[in-house]
Write an enzyme that holds these catalytic residues in place. Structure first.
Site, PDB file in Angstrom:
ATOM      1  N   GLU A 138     -53.018  53.982 -11.970  1.00 56.54           N
ATOM      2  CA  GLU A 138     -53.184  53.461 -10.602  1.00 56.54           C
ATOM      3  C   GLU A 138     -53.714  54.494  -9.608  1.00 56.54           C
ATOM      4  O   GLU A 138     -53.021  54.886  -8.645  1.00 56.54           O
ATOM      5  CB  GLU A 138     -51.870  52.830 -10.125  1.00 56.54           C
ATOM      6  N   GLU A 185     -49.823  46.716 -17.120  1.00 61.66           N
ATOM      7  CA  GLU A 185     -48.681  46.365 -16.272  1.00 61.66           C
ATOM      8  C   GLU A 185     -48.858  44.966 -15.712  1.00 61.66           C
ATOM      9  O   GLU A 185     -49.891  44.675 -15.125  1.00 61.66           O
ATOM     10  CB  GLU A 185     -48.516  47.312 -15.089  1.00 61.66           C
TER      11      GLU A 185
HETATM   12  C1  JJW Z   1     -46.384  49.605   4.777  1.00 61.96           C
HETATM   13  C2  JJW Z   1     -47.424  49.229   3.774  1.00 61.96           C
HETATM   14  O1  JJW Z   1     -46.853  49.364   2.481  1.00 61.96           O
HETATM   15  C3  JJW Z   1     -47.733  49.028   1.523  1.00 61.96           C
HETATM   16  C4  JJW Z   1     -47.018  49.114   0.180  1.00 61.96           C
HETATM   17  O2  JJW Z   1     -48.069  48.963  -0.721  1.00 61.96           O
HETATM   18  C5  JJW Z   1     -47.775  49.004  -2.043  1.00 61.96           C
HETATM   19  C6  JJW Z   1     -48.809  48.638  -2.871  1.00 61.96           C
HETATM   20  C7  JJW Z   1     -48.616  48.639  -4.224  1.00 61.96           C
HETATM   21  C8  JJW Z   1     -47.371  49.004  -4.733  1.00 61.96           C
HETATM   22  C9  JJW Z   1     -47.173  48.947  -6.176  1.00 61.96           C
HETATM   23  C10 JJW Z   1     -45.993  49.104  -6.867  1.00 61.96           C
HETATM   24  N1  JJW Z   1     -46.319  48.862  -8.137  1.00 61.96           N
HETATM   25  C11 JJW Z   1     -45.409  48.813  -9.281  1.00 61.96           C
HETATM   26  C12 JJW Z   1     -45.588  50.148  -9.974  1.00 61.96           C
HETATM   27  N2  JJW Z   1     -46.890  50.230 -10.629  1.00 61.96           N
HETATM   28  C13 JJW Z   1     -46.729  51.402 -11.483  1.00 61.96           C
HETATM   29  C14 JJW Z   1     -45.292  51.409 -11.910  1.00 61.96           C
HETATM   30  O3  JJW Z   1     -44.765  52.669 -11.638  1.00 61.96           O
HETATM   31  C15 JJW Z   1     -44.593  50.353 -11.065  1.00 61.96           C
HETATM   32  O4  JJW Z   1     -43.366  50.828 -10.561  1.00 61.96           O
HETATM   33  N3  JJW Z   1     -47.612  48.614  -8.232  1.00 61.96           N
HETATM   34  N4  JJW Z   1     -48.145  48.638  -7.028  1.00 61.96           N
HETATM   35  C16 JJW Z   1     -46.323  49.389  -3.891  1.00 61.96           C
HETATM   36  C17 JJW Z   1     -46.530  49.377  -2.534  1.00 61.96           C
END
Ligand code: JJW
Length: 447
Positions: free
Chosen positions: A166, A353
């Protein structure tokens, strides 16, 4: 009711990551990482949670492998903590770190499970962060050195390698939005870091080829999908920008050797000047063997002038949402997969994932997580449709094998098909575990 079937050579698996499950953060020479620092900075992680214990998989991996064996999976995706191998990020290798991953990998192989190794899943050695982290091009060299060490040590045992997990989260979520480690909020910095990450990926693929390592290598971008609220061009363009931020920004350089020009122009309008040195784009543009795709959620959106970075807003469509608040949007899974195939051809894809947050707790030894089963059914139905329309999907790995440290959400958000009691560390297979087990066994399910 209908039967949803999958190709006979479909591989099934589960995924985890080092900082989220291992614990043992001060054992056997492991160096500090940016997530140790970030999670222990008050206010960064819900309830002040950190990965010091997590699921203690560092010591309980044999039990976890038995759970996977009973599940009947073909492949297990895990990540290596760079700071267990090089506590300071480079320099002298830590043999005890290598020894742990030999134990884990040997246990997997002894139980007929293929290891899929992610080299970087966000836990950068703090010593490198102290020298600028991913904003310092020297970190690229340190990463390639770490990767070369892993290739030479585990060639023959590991056949599936992912360089980065990611990169959008590593760069923009962590250095522009700032909710993940190291928690910067600087678009110029985040964009330059995204370039250095792609360079680290490309140089690592080159090293993999130069060393003639047996196996396959790829990377795992995270994806999303925004469906335009109307057929107005401004709505279509707004959705295209957000999807491109996750997808094209990282995949165009790898597959086409250039950034998407409409995004470069958009970032320029926001004051970003990307520094690209001679040879960088050629170094990034290395053929890969497969693509890891991570998908969780999407939604409907429309243009809104001067809203956020990319001028769009979500349209509330009374979505069903998981317990982390993300809309359940399986059509986005189908759409992003077909979009990727249309853009980059039939590159082999592993879903590295896909999963959902439901915080159901055990009652009389059972965890009734119908929401997660429903999410899996909807998304595997979308996946089956994508496969039928020509997307070259080789496997599906659900996130996650077990509840774990969900970054800034700490342990409050549960993504596992196995429940973890964080006080006793007891594992409890959820209803979704048994549903997934049956689906794997059949290679189909009834929807
Ligand atoms: C205030 C704005 O806030 C924005 C938050 O924006 C996001 C975007 C995306 C994520 C996110 C979390 N995950 C799951 C993980 N993928 C890898 C693995 O370690 C899982 O735990 N994928 N994307 C979190 C937060």
């Amino acid at each position: 009711m209908s039967i949803i079937q999958f190709p006979k050579d479909m591989k099934w698996g589960t995924a985890t990551a080092s900082y989220q499950i291992e614990g043992a953060t001060k054992e056997d020479g492991r160096g500090q990482t940016i997530w140790d620092t970030f999670s222990k900075t008050p206010g960064n992680v819900l309830n002040g949670d950190n990965g010091d214990v997590a699921c203690n998989s560092y010591h309980r991996y044999e039990e976890d492998v038995q759970i996977m064996k009973e599940l009947g999976i073909d492949v297990y995706r895990f990540s290596v903590a760079w700071s267990r191998i090089f506590p300071e990020g480079n320099g002298e290798v830590n043999q005890k770190g290598l020894d742990y991953y030999h134990r884990l990998i040997d246990e997997l192989l002894a139980n007929g499970i293929e290891p899929m190794c992610t080299l970087y899943h966000w836990d950068l050695p703090q010593a490198l962060q102290d020298k600028g982290g991913w904003n310092n091009r020297e970190t690229i060299d340190a990463f390639v050195n770490y990767a070369e060490t892993m290739f030479k040590e585990f060639s023959g045992k590991i056949n599936y390698w992912l360089t980065l997990n990611e990169p959008w989260c590593i760069s923009f979520l962590s250095n522009y939005i700032g909710v993940h480690a190291p928690g910067n909020q600087d678009l110029q910095l985040a964009t330059q870091i995204s370039h250095h990450l792609l360079l680290a990926h490309g140089e690592t693929v080159k090293k993999f080829r130069d060393l003639n390592i047996k196996g396959e290598i790829g990377f795992a971008p995270n994806t999303t999908w925004l469906e335009p609220f109307s057929n107005q061009q401004e709505d279509i363009d707004a959705c295209k920008r957000e999807v491109a931020w996750y997808v094209e920004w990282f995949m165009d350089p790898v597959f086409k050797g250039e950034y998407p020009s409409f995004m470069v122009d958009w970032f320029k309008k926001k004051g970003v000047e990307l520094v690209i040195e001679d040879g960088d784009m050629e170094a990034i543009n290395q053929p890969i063997d497969f693509l890891g795709i991570n998908y969780y959620t999407g939604h409907v959106a429309r243009y809104k002038e001067n809203e956020g970075l990319l001028d769009w807003e979500m349209v509330e469509m009374n979505y069903d949402r998981t317990d982390i608040g993300w809309p359940i949007f399986p059509q986005g899974f189908y759409n992003v997969l077909t979009h990727i195939t249309e853009s980059y051809g039939k590159v082999p894809i592993y879903i590295t994932e896909n999963g959902s947050c439901y915080n159901d707790e055990p009652e009389n030894g059972r965890v009734k997580d119908d929401g997660r089963i429903n999410y899996l059914q909807q998304h595997l139905t979308a996946l089956s449709g994508a496969i039928k329309s020509g997307v070259n999907v080789k496997g599906y790995l659900t996130w996650s094998l077990m509840d774990n440290f969900e970054w800034a959400e700490g342990y409050s958000k549960r993504f596992g098909i196995v429940h973890v009691n964080y006080r006793t560390l007891e594992r409890t297979k959820k209803d979704s575990y048994y549903w997934f087990k049956q689906t794997i066994e059949n290679n189909w399910f009834e929807n």
